[in-house]
Every structure is written in C-alpha cells, then in structure tokens.
Write a protein that holds these residues in place. Structure first.
Motif, PDB file in Angstrom:
ATOM      1  N   GLN A  45       0.831  -1.203   0.000  1.00 48.64           N
ATOM      2  CA  GLN A  45       0.000   0.000   0.000  1.00 48.64           C
ATOM      3  C   GLN A  45       0.868   1.256   0.000  1.00 48.64           C
ATOM      4  O   GLN A  45       0.576   2.225  -0.713  1.00 48.64           O
ATOM      5  CB  GLN A  45      -0.938  -0.028   1.201  1.00 48.64           C
ATOM      6  N   LEU A  46       1.941   1.230   0.769  1.00 45.81           N
ATOM      7  CA  LEU A  46       2.870   2.359   0.800  1.00 45.81           C
ATOM      8  C   LEU A  46       3.540   2.546  -0.561  1.00 45.81           C
ATOM      9  O   LEU A  46       3.637   3.671  -1.073  1.00 45.81           O
ATOM     10  CB  LEU A  46       3.919   2.125   1.884  1.00 45.81           C
ATOM     11  N   LYS A  47       3.971   1.446  -1.162  1.00 47.61           N
ATOM     12  CA  LYS A  47       4.588   1.527  -2.494  1.00 47.61           C
ATOM     13  C   LYS A  47       3.598   2.087  -3.509  1.00 47.61           C
ATOM     14  O   LYS A  47       3.960   2.928  -4.338  1.00 47.61           O
ATOM     15  CB  LYS A  47       5.057   0.140  -2.953  1.00 47.61           C
ATOM     16  N   ALA A  48       2.357   1.636  -3.456  1.00 45.65           N
ATOM     17  CA  ALA A  48       1.347   2.113  -4.411  1.00 45.65           C
ATOM     18  C   ALA A  48       1.098   3.607  -4.205  1.00 45.65           C
ATOM     19  O   ALA A  48       1.005   4.361  -5.187  1.00 45.65           O
ATOM     20  CB  ALA A  48       0.056   1.326  -4.246  1.00 45.65           C
ATOM     21  N   ARG A  49       1.005   4.024  -2.956  1.00 42.26           N
ATOM     22  CA  ARG A  49       0.745   5.432  -2.653  1.00 42.26           C
ATOM     23  C   ARG A  49       1.871   6.332  -3.182  1.00 42.26           C
ATOM     24  O   ARG A  49       1.634   7.437  -3.649  1.00 42.26           O
ATOM     25  CB  ARG A  49       0.576   5.609  -1.134  1.00 42.26           C
ATOM     26  N   HIS A  50       3.091   5.837  -3.140  1.00 47.71           N
ATOM     27  CA  HIS A  50       4.248   6.613  -3.589  1.00 47.71           C
ATOM     28  C   HIS A  50       4.705   6.226  -5.000  1.00 47.71           C
ATOM     29  O   HIS A  50       5.766   6.645  -5.450  1.00 47.71           O
ATOM     30  CB  HIS A  50       5.401   6.465  -2.594  1.00 47.71           C
ATOM     31  N   ARG A  51       3.885   5.409  -5.662  1.00 52.46           N
ATOM     32  CA  ARG A  51       4.151   4.979  -7.040  1.00 52.46           C
ATOM     33  C   ARG A  51       5.534   4.341  -7.195  1.00 52.46           C
ATOM     34  O   ARG A  51       6.258   4.596  -8.156  1.00 52.46           O
ATOM     35  CB  ARG A  51       3.967   6.130  -8.014  1.00 52.46           C
ATOM     36  N   LEU A  52       5.876   3.492  -6.236  1.00 48.35           N
ATOM     37  CA  LEU A  52       7.132   2.746  -6.285  1.00 48.35           C
ATOM     38  C   LEU A  52       6.897   1.400  -6.950  1.00 48.35           C
ATOM     39  O   LEU A  52       5.786   0.844  -6.889  1.00 48.35           O
ATOM     40  CB  LEU A  52       7.687   2.539  -4.869  1.00 48.35           C
ATOM     41  N   ASP A  53       7.934   0.863  -7.572  1.00 41.44           N
ATOM     42  CA  ASP A  53       7.838  -0.422  -8.249  1.00 41.44           C
ATOM     43  C   ASP A  53       7.533  -1.535  -7.245  1.00 41.44           C
ATOM     44  O   ASP A  53       8.001  -1.500  -6.096  1.00 41.44           O
ATOM     45  CB  ASP A  53       9.160  -0.711  -8.969  1.00 41.44           C
ATOM     46  N   ALA A  54       6.782  -2.527  -7.682  1.00 42.55           N
ATOM     47  CA  ALA A  54       6.432  -3.659  -6.827  1.00 42.55           C
ATOM     48  C   ALA A  54       7.635  -4.541  -6.516  1.00 42.55           C
ATOM     49  O   ALA A  54       7.646  -5.267  -5.529  1.00 42.55           O
ATOM     50  CB  ALA A  54       5.333  -4.499  -7.483  1.00 42.55           C
ATOM     51  N   VAL A  55       8.654  -4.467  -7.362  1.00 45.70           N
ATOM     52  CA  VAL A  55       9.824  -5.335  -7.213  1.00 45.70           C
ATOM     53  C   VAL A  55      11.059  -4.493  -6.928  1.00 45.70           C
ATOM     54  O   VAL A  55      11.310  -3.499  -7.596  1.00 45.70           O
ATOM     55  CB  VAL A  55      10.067  -6.165  -8.497  1.00 45.70           C
ATOM     56  N   ASP A  56      11.819  -4.938  -5.939  1.00 46.38           N
ATOM     57  CA  ASP A  56      13.125  -4.343  -5.643  1.00 46.38           C
ATOM     58  C   ASP A  56      14.134  -5.483  -5.756  1.00 46.38           C
ATOM     59  O   ASP A  56      14.395  -6.201  -4.793  1.00 46.38           O
ATOM     60  CB  ASP A  56      13.123  -3.742  -4.235  1.00 46.38           C
ATOM     61  N   VAL A  57      14.662  -5.657  -6.955  1.00 48.62           N
ATOM     62  CA  VAL A  57      15.522  -6.803  -7.264  1.00 48.62           C
ATOM     63  C   VAL A  57      16.739  -6.846  -6.348  1.00 48.62           C
ATOM     64  O   VAL A  57      17.103  -7.914  -5.834  1.00 48.62           O
ATOM     65  CB  VAL A  57      15.941  -6.791  -8.753  1.00 48.62           C
ATOM     66  N   ALA A  58      17.374  -5.714  -6.119  1.00 48.74           N
ATOM     67  CA  ALA A  58      18.573  -5.697  -5.265  1.00 48.74           C
ATOM     68  C   ALA A  58      18.228  -6.167  -3.854  1.00 48.74           C
ATOM     69  O   ALA A  58      18.965  -6.959  -3.253  1.00 48.74           O
ATOM     70  CB  ALA A  58      19.178  -4.297  -5.234  1.00 48.74           C
ATOM     71  N   GLU A  61      17.586  -9.998  -3.873  1.00 43.10           N
ATOM     72  CA  GLU A  61      18.813 -10.803  -3.965  1.00 43.10           C
ATOM     73  C   GLU A  61      19.602 -10.758  -2.658  1.00 43.10           C
ATOM     74  O   GLU A  61      20.167 -11.773  -2.236  1.00 43.10           O
ATOM     75  CB  GLU A  61      19.656 -10.357  -5.156  1.00 43.10           C
ATOM     76  N   ALA A  62      19.638  -9.599  -2.009  1.00 40.24           N
ATOM     77  CA  ALA A  62      20.314  -9.498  -0.714  1.00 40.24           C
ATOM     78  C   ALA A  62      19.604 -10.368   0.323  1.00 40.24           C
ATOM     79  O   ALA A  62      20.251 -11.043   1.135  1.00 40.24           O
ATOM     80  CB  ALA A  62      20.361  -8.045  -0.248  1.00 40.24           C
ATOM     81  N   LYS A  63      18.274 -10.381   0.272  1.00 41.63           N
ATOM     82  CA  LYS A  63      17.493 -11.204   1.209  1.00 41.63           C
ATOM     83  C   LYS A  63      17.782 -12.692   0.988  1.00 41.63           C
ATOM     84  O   LYS A  63      17.980 -13.440   1.927  1.00 41.63           O
ATOM     85  CB  LYS A  63      16.004 -10.933   1.045  1.00 41.63           C
ATOM     86  N   VAL A  64      17.815 -13.096  -0.266  1.00 38.50           N
ATOM     87  CA  VAL A  64      18.094 -14.501  -0.578  1.00 38.50           C
ATOM     88  C   VAL A  64      19.478 -14.884  -0.053  1.00 38.50           C
ATOM     89  O   VAL A  64      19.644 -15.941   0.581  1.00 38.50           O
ATOM     90  CB  VAL A  64      17.975 -14.780  -2.095  1.00 38.50           C
ATOM     91  N   ALA A  65      20.458 -14.034  -0.287  1.00 40.15           N
ATOM     92  CA  ALA A  65      21.818 -14.331   0.193  1.00 40.15           C
ATOM     93  C   ALA A  65      21.841 -14.442   1.720  1.00 40.15           C
ATOM     94  O   ALA A  65      22.447 -15.373   2.269  1.00 40.15           O
ATOM     95  CB  ALA A  65      22.787 -13.248  -0.279  1.00 40.15           C
ATOM     96  N   ARG A  66      21.185 -13.508   2.409  1.00 36.59           N
ATOM     97  CA  ARG A  66      21.122 -13.548   3.877  1.00 36.59           C
ATOM     98  C   ARG A  66      20.453 -14.824   4.375  1.00 36.59           C
ATOM     99  O   ARG A  66      20.906 -15.450   5.327  1.00 36.59           O
ATOM    100  CB  ARG A  66      20.340 -12.344   4.405  1.00 36.59           C
ATOM    101  N   LEU A  67      19.352 -15.187   3.723  1.00 36.19           N
ATOM    102  CA  LEU A  67      18.621 -16.372   4.179  1.00 36.19           C
ATOM    103  C   LEU A  67      19.358 -17.657   3.854  1.00 36.19           C
ATOM    104  O   LEU A  67      19.247 -18.635   4.598  1.00 36.19           O
ATOM    105  CB  LEU A  67      17.206 -16.371   3.625  1.00 36.19           C
ATOM    106  N   ARG A  68      20.108 -17.680   2.771  1.00 36.74           N
ATOM    107  CA  ARG A  68      20.941 -18.860   2.491  1.00 36.74           C
ATOM    108  C   ARG A  68      21.984 -19.023   3.594  1.00 36.74           C
ATOM    109  O   ARG A  68      22.227 -20.133   4.061  1.00 36.74           O
ATOM    110  CB  ARG A  68      21.600 -18.745   1.112  1.00 36.74           C
ATOM    111  N   GLU A  69      22.592 -17.918   4.009  1.00 41.77           N
ATOM    112  CA  GLU A  69      23.571 -17.979   5.108  1.00 41.77           C
ATOM    113  C   GLU A  69      22.899 -18.434   6.403  1.00 41.77           C
ATOM    114  O   GLU A  69      23.447 -19.258   7.135  1.00 41.77           O
ATOM    115  CB  GLU A  69      24.228 -16.614   5.311  1.00 41.77           C
ATOM    116  N   ALA A  70      21.729 -17.892   6.685  1.00 43.87           N
ATOM    117  CA  ALA A  70      20.991 -18.284   7.897  1.00 43.87           C
ATOM    118  C   ALA A  70      20.636 -19.765   7.846  1.00 43.87           C
ATOM    119  O   ALA A  70      20.704 -20.467   8.859  1.00 43.87           O
ATOM    120  CB  ALA A  70      19.730 -17.434   8.052  1.00 43.87           C
ATOM    121  N   ALA A  71      20.255 -20.241   6.668  1.00 49.45           N
ATOM    122  CA  ALA A  71      19.921 -21.661   6.519  1.00 49.45           C
ATOM    123  C   ALA A  71      21.134 -22.529   6.827  1.00 49.45           C
ATOM    124  O   ALA A  71      21.028 -23.538   7.534  1.00 49.45           O
ATOM    125  CB  ALA A  71      19.413 -21.936   5.099  1.00 49.45           C
TER     126      ALA A  71
END
Length: 103
Positions: A45-58, A61-71
């Motif tokens: 809702q915040l992204k829509a209100r500020h017309r931000l893209d639904a996807v933040d690729v960077a 990818e950072a989240k995936v890397a962090r979660l792989r390490e946590a795993a």
C-alpha cells in the motif's frame, strides 16, 4: 483416535508426542506467514501510494543471500530455503501489483 490405521494405533507415545509438536510448529509457521503477509500488504500500500515499483531486485537478492547464510547456520538446506523464500517473495510481488492496480 477415529480413522486411524492399525499401524498408527500401535505407534508409541513418543511418536504421537513428536507429531503433536510438528502440528504445533506447522500451525506457528502458518501464523508467521500470515503475519508476514499482513506486513507486506502494508508495504504494498505504501509503495502504491508513492508509485514505487512492486519489485526491488537488489533487496530480493540481498534477502536470498542472507537467508541462504541463515539456513547454513541453522543446518537447513540452502537450496530449499532459497526456493521457499523465492516462492514467498513471488506472492508478495503478486499482491503488491494487485494493490497498485486497485489504486
């Protein structure tokens, strides 16, 4: 218990205790996912209100890397953890796009 097979009826109490524990964990996982999606809907809702893209690729990818390490630290298969979080993130993006379309 009704509708139990003969094998299940003969299962030791330790097995039933473990299964009850797994049932509780599964319920907690569903509750955690529901809470996560409540928060990500607010983000959408915040992204829509500020017309931000639904996807933040960077960020993804950072989240995936962090979660792989946590795993790895948790003794969980990294590929499974990545597959899981990517599925969750795909649902979040779908929801964000839906929110943006509704305006």
């Amino acid at each position: 218990m009704p509708n139990e097979s003969a094998t299940e009826q003969a299962a030791p109490e330790d097995l039933w205790r473990l299964r009850r524990s797994l049932d509780n964990i599964d319920t907690a996982l569903v509750a955690m996912l529901a809470e996560r999606f409540r928060v990500t809907r607010a983000v959408g809702q915040l992204k829509a209100r500020h017309r931000l893209d639904a996807v933040d690729v960077a960020r993804e990818e950072a989240k995936v890397a962090r979660l792989r390490e946590a795993a790895t630290r948790a003794g969980l298969d990294e590929d499974f953890a990545e597959e899981f979080i990517r599925r969750v993130m795909a649902e979040v993006v779908r929801q964000h796009r839906e929110i943006a379309q509704k305006g």
